[in-house]
Design a protein around this motif. Sequence first.
Motif, short mmCIF file in Angstrom:
data_model
loop_
_atom_site.label_atom_id
_atom_site.label_comp_id
_atom_site.label_asym_id
_atom_site.label_seq_id
_atom_site.Cartn_x
_atom_site.Cartn_y
_atom_site.Cartn_z
N ALA A 192 -4.94 -3.39 -6.42
CA ALA A 192 -4.48 -4.77 -6.30
C ALA A 192 -5.37 -5.69 -7.13
O ALA A 192 -6.20 -6.44 -6.61
CB ALA A 192 -4.48 -5.19 -4.84
N THR A 193 -5.18 -5.62 -8.43
CA THR A 193 -5.94 -6.42 -9.39
C THR A 193 -4.97 -6.96 -10.43
O THR A 193 -4.05 -6.25 -10.84
CB THR A 193 -6.99 -5.55 -10.11
N PHE A 194 -5.15 -8.22 -10.82
CA PHE A 194 -4.38 -8.76 -11.94
C PHE A 194 -5.27 -9.74 -12.69
O PHE A 194 -6.38 -10.08 -12.25
CB PHE A 194 -3.07 -9.42 -11.47
N LEU A 195 -4.82 -10.17 -13.85
CA LEU A 195 -5.59 -11.07 -14.69
C LEU A 195 -4.95 -12.46 -14.71
O LEU A 195 -3.73 -12.60 -14.64
CB LEU A 195 -5.70 -10.53 -16.11
N VAL A 196 -5.82 -13.48 -14.82
CA VAL A 196 -5.36 -14.86 -15.01
C VAL A 196 -5.83 -15.30 -16.38
O VAL A 196 -7.03 -15.27 -16.69
CB VAL A 196 -5.93 -15.79 -13.91
N ASN A 227 -3.53 5.38 -0.68
CA ASN A 227 -4.48 5.60 -1.76
C ASN A 227 -4.10 4.87 -3.06
O ASN A 227 -4.81 5.00 -4.06
CB ASN A 227 -4.66 7.09 -2.04
N TYR A 228 -3.01 4.10 -3.05
CA TYR A 228 -2.65 3.23 -4.16
C TYR A 228 -2.23 1.88 -3.58
O TYR A 228 -1.59 1.83 -2.52
CB TYR A 228 -1.50 3.81 -5.00
N GLU A 260 -11.43 -0.19 -1.18
CA GLU A 260 -10.34 0.79 -1.19
C GLU A 260 -9.11 0.25 -1.90
O GLU A 260 -8.34 1.01 -2.50
CB GLU A 260 -9.96 1.19 0.25
N ASN A 261 -8.90 -1.06 -1.84
CA ASN A 261 -7.68 -1.65 -2.38
C ASN A 261 -7.72 -1.87 -3.88
O ASN A 261 -6.73 -2.33 -4.47
CB ASN A 261 -7.38 -2.98 -1.68
N VAL A 262 -8.87 -1.58 -4.53
CA VAL A 262 -8.91 -1.66 -6.00
C VAL A 262 -9.18 -0.29 -6.59
O VAL A 262 -9.73 -0.16 -7.69
CB VAL A 262 -9.96 -2.69 -6.49
N ASP A 311 0.85 -1.19 0.00
CA ASP A 311 0.00 0.00 0.00
C ASP A 311 0.88 1.24 0.00
O ASP A 311 1.95 1.26 0.59
CB ASP A 311 -0.95 0.01 1.21
N TRP A 312 0.41 2.29 -0.67
CA TRP A 312 1.21 3.49 -0.87
C TRP A 312 0.40 4.74 -0.56
O TRP A 312 -0.77 4.84 -0.94
CB TRP A 312 1.71 3.58 -2.32
#
Length: 335
Positions: free
Chosen positions: A327-331, A225-226, A315-317, A205-206
């Motif tokens: 905090a999102t990624f693709l599979v 906030n990031y 908040e985390n996305v 988190d940043w």
Amino acid sequence: MKKPLLTAAVLALATAVVLAGCSGKPAADSKTATVSNAPKSNPIPLAGKPVNKYDKFFEEKDGVKNFYIWVEEKQWDLMKGVTIPAWTFNGTLPGPEIRVKVGDHVKVHFRNTSSQPHSIHFHGQLGVDQQNDGVPATSAAVNPNQEFVYDFVAQNPGTQFYHCHVATYYHLDMGLYGALIVEPKDPPKDPQYKWDKEYTLMLDDWAVGDGKNDPLKARTNQDYNYFSINGKVFPETVPIEGKVGDKVLMRFVNVGYRAFSMHSHGYGGTVLALDGYNVPQPYQRDVFTVNPGERMDVLITLREGIYPFHDHQLENVLNNGEYLGGATFLVIGKK
């Protein structure tokens, strides 16, 4: 399916549509705001200046596995238009992965090439003696322009990490961390502990904005906030991809100060280990909550299609309040 991968922009749009059903929030406007993060004080006075680096990262000599780590102060791009002042190991965020086996004699040569005192602590390696533990109150800090060699025998297997332990609450916050993977001495016989690919995913988190992550202010009430995975926020996070049927191990490491509850679309996953320890009985979930400092090993089997894996805390996305990001990624599974 031999079609080329969709562009990042199309993937981001497709994922936003899918995730909108989870959050109930509309997708953010596609414009990317440029974030100014230049504090009045300067936590990275050496940014852009020559660094007295080692000329190698790894060598094995006389039966000892030697790793060479230095500090580089630099501006780091979380995503296009969002740049932060960071302290990094070897110029990358996270720092380079240290990978050894149980029983290996390890030496980590640390050269402090920054403007601040630092150290290295090997989080999860419980057999390290006090002198090599990297905690200034009981061990020692390495001052600017000094070197120290951490010397230990790897004992605890599994997913660990290393990080600076000088004023940890902000040195870690500034990016001084990397993965430490300790493999078992002998390959496991149980097939559920075998996989085709593995990814280490370091969650962080940043606090980004006008001087928010300025460590010289010694703030402990950061307004994060990031939210990043391996130093990047969505849509610039790296996807997991492979062939349908591939078994993939995801090593989640939470180096931040808030919990991440990672949720998979289209998948359940099998939890194999927590904090490097194999669980007595592997179990399945589709939400994987990783608390600060924790590590979790999750095994999935790739299926055809593109599915999002994202934090289920709203908040985390977000990227500075805008959906979809963080905090999102693709599979991605391909035939």
